[in-house]
Design a protein around this motif. Structure first.
Motif, mmCIF file in Angstrom:
data_model
loop_
_atom_site.group_PDB
_atom_site.id
_atom_site.type_symbol
_atom_site.label_atom_id
_atom_site.label_comp_id
_atom_site.label_asym_id
_atom_site.label_seq_id
_atom_site.Cartn_x
_atom_site.Cartn_y
_atom_site.Cartn_z
ATOM 1 N N LEU A 135 0.799 -1.229 0.000
ATOM 2 C CA LEU A 135 0.000 0.000 0.000
ATOM 3 C C LEU A 135 0.831 1.278 0.000
ATOM 4 O O LEU A 135 0.295 2.354 0.215
ATOM 5 C CB LEU A 135 -0.927 0.022 1.226
ATOM 6 C CG LEU A 135 -1.975 -1.081 1.303
ATOM 7 C CD1 LEU A 135 -2.675 -1.038 2.645
ATOM 8 C CD2 LEU A 135 -2.977 -0.954 0.174
ATOM 9 N N ALA A 136 2.127 1.172 -0.248
ATOM 10 C CA ALA A 136 2.978 2.361 -0.172
ATOM 11 C C ALA A 136 2.524 3.454 -1.130
ATOM 12 O O ALA A 136 2.650 4.651 -0.838
ATOM 13 C CB ALA A 136 4.434 1.979 -0.462
ATOM 14 N N ASP A 137 1.928 3.053 -2.256
ATOM 15 C CA ASP A 137 1.538 4.053 -3.256
ATOM 16 C C ASP A 137 0.228 4.763 -2.926
ATOM 17 O O ASP A 137 -0.140 5.729 -3.612
ATOM 18 C CB ASP A 137 1.439 3.401 -4.636
ATOM 19 C CG ASP A 137 0.432 2.270 -4.683
ATOM 20 O OD1 ASP A 137 0.133 1.706 -3.616
ATOM 21 O OD2 ASP A 137 -0.051 1.935 -5.790
ATOM 22 N N GLY A 149 -10.683 -3.662 0.275
ATOM 23 C CA GLY A 149 -9.463 -4.428 0.508
ATOM 24 C C GLY A 149 -8.301 -3.561 0.946
ATOM 25 O O GLY A 149 -7.521 -3.942 1.829
ATOM 26 N N GLN A 150 -8.177 -2.378 0.356
ATOM 27 C CA GLN A 150 -7.105 -1.456 0.761
ATOM 28 C C GLN A 150 -7.314 -0.975 2.192
ATOM 29 O O GLN A 150 -6.373 -0.917 2.988
ATOM 30 C CB GLN A 150 -7.055 -0.266 -0.202
ATOM 31 C CG GLN A 150 -6.525 -0.606 -1.582
ATOM 32 C CD GLN A 150 -6.680 0.543 -2.563
ATOM 33 O OE1 GLN A 150 -7.599 1.366 -2.446
ATOM 34 N NE2 GLN A 150 -5.800 0.607 -3.545
ATOM 35 N N ALA A 151 -8.569 -0.635 2.525
ATOM 36 C CA ALA A 151 -8.863 -0.172 3.885
ATOM 37 C C ALA A 151 -8.550 -1.265 4.908
ATOM 38 O O ALA A 151 -8.009 -0.987 5.985
ATOM 39 C CB ALA A 151 -10.325 0.250 3.992
ATOM 40 N N ARG A 153 -6.289 -3.614 4.644
ATOM 41 C CA ARG A 153 -4.836 -3.752 4.786
ATOM 42 C C ARG A 153 -4.230 -2.581 5.576
ATOM 43 O O ARG A 153 -3.259 -2.762 6.315
ATOM 44 C CB ARG A 153 -4.182 -3.889 3.409
ATOM 45 C CG ARG A 153 -4.356 -5.292 2.818
ATOM 46 C CD ARG A 153 -3.673 -5.416 1.477
ATOM 47 N NE ARG A 153 -4.437 -4.770 0.425
ATOM 48 C CZ ARG A 153 -3.952 -4.440 -0.765
ATOM 49 N NH1 ARG A 153 -2.674 -4.653 -1.039
ATOM 50 N NH2 ARG A 153 -4.719 -3.883 -1.670
ATOM 51 N N VAL A 154 -4.813 -1.392 5.440
ATOM 52 C CA VAL A 154 -4.367 -0.268 6.277
ATOM 53 C C VAL A 154 -4.655 -0.575 7.749
ATOM 54 O O VAL A 154 -3.818 -0.334 8.626
ATOM 55 C CB VAL A 154 -5.065 1.041 5.857
ATOM 56 C CG1 VAL A 154 -4.761 2.160 6.856
ATOM 57 C CG2 VAL A 154 -4.618 1.460 4.461
ATOM 58 N N ALA A 155 -5.837 -1.125 8.020
ATOM 59 C CA ALA A 155 -6.191 -1.480 9.397
ATOM 60 C C ALA A 155 -5.237 -2.535 9.955
ATOM 61 O O ALA A 155 -4.859 -2.495 11.138
ATOM 62 C CB ALA A 155 -7.628 -1.991 9.449
ATOM 63 N N ILE A 156 -4.822 -3.457 9.106
ATOM 64 C CA ILE A 156 -3.880 -4.493 9.542
ATOM 65 C C ILE A 156 -2.513 -3.873 9.827
ATOM 66 O O ILE A 156 -1.868 -4.192 10.834
ATOM 67 C CB ILE A 156 -3.789 -5.605 8.484
ATOM 68 C CG1 ILE A 156 -5.091 -6.404 8.471
ATOM 69 C CG2 ILE A 156 -2.589 -6.524 8.741
ATOM 70 C CD1 ILE A 156 -5.275 -7.286 7.270
ATOM 71 N N ALA A 157 -2.060 -2.970 8.955
ATOM 72 C CA ALA A 157 -0.781 -2.289 9.188
ATOM 73 C C ALA A 157 -0.818 -1.518 10.502
ATOM 74 O O ALA A 157 0.148 -1.530 11.280
ATOM 75 C CB ALA A 157 -0.468 -1.354 8.026
ATOM 76 N N ARG A 158 -1.923 -0.854 10.804
ATOM 77 C CA ARG A 158 -2.055 -0.110 12.061
ATOM 78 C C ARG A 158 -1.988 -1.058 13.264
ATOM 79 O O ARG A 158 -1.391 -0.733 14.292
ATOM 80 C CB ARG A 158 -3.381 0.657 12.082
ATOM 81 C CG ARG A 158 -3.586 1.497 13.342
ATOM 82 C CD ARG A 158 -4.926 2.204 13.320
ATOM 83 N NE ARG A 158 -6.030 1.252 13.239
ATOM 84 C CZ ARG A 158 -7.292 1.603 13.059
ATOM 85 N NH1 ARG A 158 -7.621 2.877 12.941
ATOM 86 N NH2 ARG A 158 -8.240 0.678 12.980
ATOM 87 N N ALA A 159 -2.583 -2.244 13.126
ATOM 88 C CA ALA A 159 -2.572 -3.203 14.231
ATOM 89 C C ALA A 159 -1.182 -3.768 14.494
ATOM 90 O O ALA A 159 -0.866 -4.161 15.622
ATOM 91 C CB ALA A 159 -3.544 -4.347 13.935
ATOM 92 N N LEU A 160 -0.348 -3.813 13.465
ATOM 93 C CA LEU A 160 0.964 -4.436 13.594
ATOM 94 C C LEU A 160 2.070 -3.464 13.990
ATOM 95 O O LEU A 160 3.173 -3.891 14.343
ATOM 96 C CB LEU A 160 1.353 -5.117 12.273
ATOM 97 C CG LEU A 160 0.466 -6.275 11.808
ATOM 98 C CD1 LEU A 160 0.983 -6.824 10.484
ATOM 99 C CD2 LEU A 160 0.411 -7.378 12.848
ATOM 100 N N ILE A 161 1.792 -2.163 13.916
ATOM 101 C CA ILE A 161 2.867 -1.196 14.153
ATOM 102 C C ILE A 161 3.270 -1.172 15.637
ATOM 103 O O ILE A 161 2.453 -1.385 16.527
ATOM 104 C CB ILE A 161 2.456 0.221 13.686
ATOM 105 C CG1 ILE A 161 3.701 1.086 13.477
ATOM 106 C CG2 ILE A 161 1.467 0.862 14.649
ATOM 107 C CD1 ILE A 161 3.444 2.343 12.685
ATOM 108 N N GLY A 162 4.538 -0.950 15.869
ATOM 109 C CA GLY A 162 5.035 -0.878 17.235
ATOM 110 C C GLY A 162 5.320 -2.253 17.818
ATOM 111 O O GLY A 162 5.255 -3.271 17.137
ATOM 112 N N ALA A 175 -12.411 -8.920 3.458
ATOM 113 C CA ALA A 175 -12.618 -8.008 2.330
ATOM 114 C C ALA A 175 -11.553 -8.172 1.249
ATOM 115 O O ALA A 175 -11.434 -7.329 0.361
ATOM 116 C CB ALA A 175 -12.616 -6.562 2.831
ATOM 117 N N LEU A 176 -10.793 -9.267 1.309
ATOM 118 C CA LEU A 176 -9.643 -9.422 0.428
ATOM 119 C C LEU A 176 -9.824 -10.589 -0.530
ATOM 120 O O LEU A 176 -10.495 -11.571 -0.223
ATOM 121 C CB LEU A 176 -8.369 -9.651 1.262
ATOM 122 C CG LEU A 176 -8.094 -8.627 2.370
ATOM 123 C CD1 LEU A 176 -6.839 -9.024 3.144
ATOM 124 C CD2 LEU A 176 -7.920 -7.231 1.780
#
Length: 243
Positions: A135-137, A149-151, A153-162, A175-176
């Motif tokens: 999703l970098a782009d 699907g993009q939303a 994956r953003v939610a998953i990235a937020r859950a994994l950060i830190g 949704a994927l």
């Protein structure tokens, strides 16, 4: 011995009273160790989301206890509970829960910035996760500009950060498409392999097969569990029992 990341001891959640009483979860016992990936399966209304809500401190058990890294969640006030959730627990919601006014990048960096991390460090960590999720782009787009699907994956990235030690995912592949869903499972599997405990609700046996074990819920009870080889056989057995 390794200390558990998550423990549920006889956790029960009851909604309503009297004739309107509904037992959403009954006497659930579950232990997740660091590095363990556990899938949760069951039909609609079986208690899967309730189990996740209790594990993540989004709801309190009516009886029993929920402990995260040695801390009984019931012993925390609202401020300390919010702090523990923000620092130790990553949650992927079914409906994403992205902040509509923030970009994808800002949604992912938000938990780190709440904790006072410098913006440049938070952005660097977020960009790495957005790259991992492909999703970098679209980092500068807002949620209403993203596909489902993009939303997700953003939610998953937020859950994994830190440094999240407990990852809770409620149908993270819902949704994927199949290929992207498999990529998301690779991310969750990788986090478990790095030492996080992962608890994932799914209705698909092929995704549960990524887990170390699968537990099955029916009518609010944990009724069985299986290893990673054949969660589909567990589904078949419990379906026969229910008939």
């Amino acid at each position: 011995m390794t200390a558990p990341v998550l423990q549920l001891h006889a956790a029960t959640r009851v909604h309503g009273e009297g004739a309107r009483e509904v037992v959403a979860l009954r006497d659930a016992n579950l232990t997740l160790l660091p590095g363990e990936f556990v899938a949760v399966m069951g039909s609609s209304g079986s208690g899967k989301s309730t189990l996740l809500h209790l594990a993540g401190g989004l709801d309190q058990p009516t009886a029993g206890s929920v402990t995260v890294e040695g801390t009984d969640l019931a012993s925390l006030n609202a401020t300390r509970l919010a702090l523990l959730r923000r620092r130790s627990i990553g949650y992927v919601f079914q409906d994403f829960n992205l902040l509509p006014s923030l970009t994808a990048m800002e949604n992912v960096t938000f938990p780190l910035e709440l904790d006072g991390q410098p913006a440049h460090r938070a952005r660097k960590a977020a960009l790495a996760l957005l790259r991992e999720t492909g999703l970098a782009d679209i980092a500068d787009r807002r949620p209403d500009e993203l596909s489902g699907g993009q939303a997700q994956r953003v939610a998953i990235a937020r859950a994994l950060i830190g440094a999240r030690r407990l990852i809770l995912a409620d149908e993270p592949t819902g949704a994927l498409d199949s290929a992207t869903g498999a990529a998301v499972l690779e991310l969750l599997r990788d986090r478990a392999d790095r030492g996080a405990a992962v608890l994932m609700v799914t209705h698909e046996a092929r995704f549960a097969a990524w887990a170390d074990r699968t537990i099955f819920l029916r009518d609010g009870r944990i009724i069985d569990e299986t290893g990673p080889s054949d969660p589909s056989s567990l589904l078949a057995e419990t379906a026969d029992t229910a008939r």
